[in-house]
Write a protein that holds these residues in place. Structure first.
Motif, short mmCIF file in Angstrom:
data_model
loop_
_atom_site.label_atom_id
_atom_site.label_comp_id
_atom_site.label_asym_id
_atom_site.label_seq_id
_atom_site.Cartn_x
_atom_site.Cartn_y
_atom_site.Cartn_z
N THR A 78 -4.64 -4.33 11.91
CA THR A 78 -4.94 -3.71 10.61
C THR A 78 -5.27 -4.75 9.56
O THR A 78 -6.22 -4.60 8.79
N LYS A 128 -8.82 -5.05 7.51
CA LYS A 128 -8.85 -4.96 6.05
C LYS A 128 -9.35 -6.25 5.41
O LYS A 128 -10.02 -6.23 4.38
N ALA A 133 -8.53 -4.12 -1.00
CA ALA A 133 -8.37 -4.47 0.41
C ALA A 133 -7.39 -5.62 0.59
O ALA A 133 -6.57 -5.63 1.51
N THR A 170 -3.90 -4.37 0.32
CA THR A 170 -3.48 -3.68 1.55
C THR A 170 -3.08 -4.69 2.63
O THR A 170 -2.06 -4.52 3.31
N ALA A 205 0.31 -6.11 1.83
CA ALA A 205 1.39 -5.15 2.09
C ALA A 205 1.68 -5.03 3.59
O ALA A 205 2.84 -4.98 4.01
N VAL A 206 0.62 -4.99 4.39
CA VAL A 206 0.79 -4.89 5.85
C VAL A 206 1.52 -6.12 6.38
O VAL A 206 2.44 -6.02 7.20
#
Length: 413
Positions: free
Chosen positions: A276, A280, A299, A302, A305-306
């Motif tokens: 992921t 991203k 992006a 994100t 955060a991942v």
């Protein structure tokens, strides 16, 4: 006879001279009235541009009435001026006298109306002074707005020269063109306050465009740095993910399933996080190349955060190994820490009291009972105790004690 005739011509010449003098005086009065009317008109325009609406309407109405009088006396003056040719040497003396009288009357009427205009301006002078004071603010305000526009245009050109499109900033700047047109048309057409407000609005919006343009290169560099940093973090996550399987294997060998079964999915979750994050980050790179800054920033957020979540899960696995090993080696250490937290809260609850407050005593009594149960369960569990449940219970006990301490100190604050 010749003597008498000579006297008659001299008297006729005197009346023609008087008429011509009256003509000159009337002409001077006409020029002065015309000049005064122009001054009054300028004063009215000043009041219209910067005065109050009611004051401006009254000034316009009064000036219009005076304009009617100006027209009347002007027509009368021109009629008197054209009635006779005073430069005609054959002009009859009586006719010259009549011309003098008409021209003198015109002079008086011209001066009278000029006096009314002068009095009108005198009454209007306080308003004119205020209006001029307000108009003085317009020029620097408009100049500042135009300077801001120039600064924004220059900054935008520099950004484009650096290879950045900045189409959104160009569109924002283009929206100010109609406002600049109105500023150029001036306060006389649009009013002082609207012009001042428009100038301030243009200045602020142009400054915002300039600041955004000036920050754009740094924004691009910052996004590049963040993309590079996240790419390194993804690689690091891959390396850390490889350590999860051995850690889980150690947990399975040394502890009961209850101690590690909630961590079973971490390897798959870490692998999915890597996929992921890479996808991203590719989106972020494409958005940066297309100068879609919000998309790039979103992006990147994100990806972070991942990665944070995956790092936390991997850390939880290794933390679990460490915690379980420590408690398996010496469970009494954890027990004593929990008992100390309870005793500390109890001492604080009894400070200055004979009996504890029920709000403090009840949760502390419950914490003691919970601790005793956890210890008993651990002692009765045999060869494969549920150390994770034991640690969870002790953590809850310490949290309850801390809650009572916070309650007591909050009450005393």
């Amino acid at each position: 006879m010749s003597v008498a005739g000579g006297g008659w011509w001299r008297r006729g010449d005197g009346r023609r001279d008087a008429a011509r003098a009256a003509r000159d005086a009337a002409q001077q009065a006409f020029y002065e009235l015309d000049s005064t009317q122009r001054e009054a008109e300028l004063a009215v325009e000043t009041v219209k541009a910067a005065g109050g609406e009611q004051t401006a309407r009254q000034a316009v109405a009064d000036f219009r009435q005076l304009g009617v009088k100006v027209n009347e006396v002007t027509v009368a003056y021109l009629g008197a001026l054209d009635a006779q040719d005073l430069d005609d040497e054959e002009l009859d003396g009586g006719v010259a006298e009549q011309a003098r009288q008409r021209l003198t009357e015109s002079e008086q009427r011209l001066n009278g109306v000029k006096g009314e205009l002068t009095a009108f301006m005198a009454r209007l002078q306080p308003v004119i002074d205020q209006a001029e004071s307000r108009l003085m603010r317009v020029t620097p305000a408009v100049a500042q707005a135009k300077q801001a526009l120039l600064g924004a245009t220059t900054a935008l050109e520099e950004v484009r020269a650096a290879g950045l499109k900045a189409d959104d900033l160009a569109a924002r700047l283009a929206q100010l063109a109609p406002e600049l047109t109105k500023l150029n048309e001036g306060a006389g057409r649009h009013g002082v306050e609207p012009t001042l407000q428009r100038a301030e609005d243009v200045r602020l919006r142009a400054d915002a465009v300039r600041i955004a343009a000036e920050q754009l290169p740094e924004k691009a560099r910052e996004i590049d740095r963040r993309v590079g940093s996240l790419r390194t973090r993804i690689q690091a996550l891959e390396t850390k993910a490889d350590t999860v399987a051995p850690a889980l294997s150690e947990l399975r060998r040394g502890f009961s399933a209850a101690c590690w079964q909630d961590l079973q999915q971490v390897p798959e979750q870490a692998a999915e996080a890597v996929r992921t994050a890479r996808a991203k980050l590719t989106e972020a790179t494409a958005a940066r190349d297309g100068q879609r800054w919000p998309d790039a920033t979103g992006a990147i957020g994100t990806v972070r955060a991942v990665l944070d979540e995956a790092d936390g899960r991997i850390a939880a696995v290794h933390g679990r190994v460490r915690q379980l090993k420590e408690v398996a080696h010496d469970p009494h250490r954890e027990i004593e820490q929990a008992r100390f937290a309870i005793r500390d809260a109890q001492r604080l609850a009894m400070a200055g009291r004979q009996t504890p407050d029920p709000r403090h005593a009840a949760p502390l009594d419950a914490a003691v009972a919970r601790l005793d149960r956890a210890v008993a369960e651990l002692e009765e569990s045999g060869r494969h105790p549920d150390y994770w449940h034991f640690l969870t219970e002790l953590a809850a006990v310490k949290e309850s004690a801390a809650g009572v301490v916070a309650l007591i100190r909050g009450t005393h604050a």
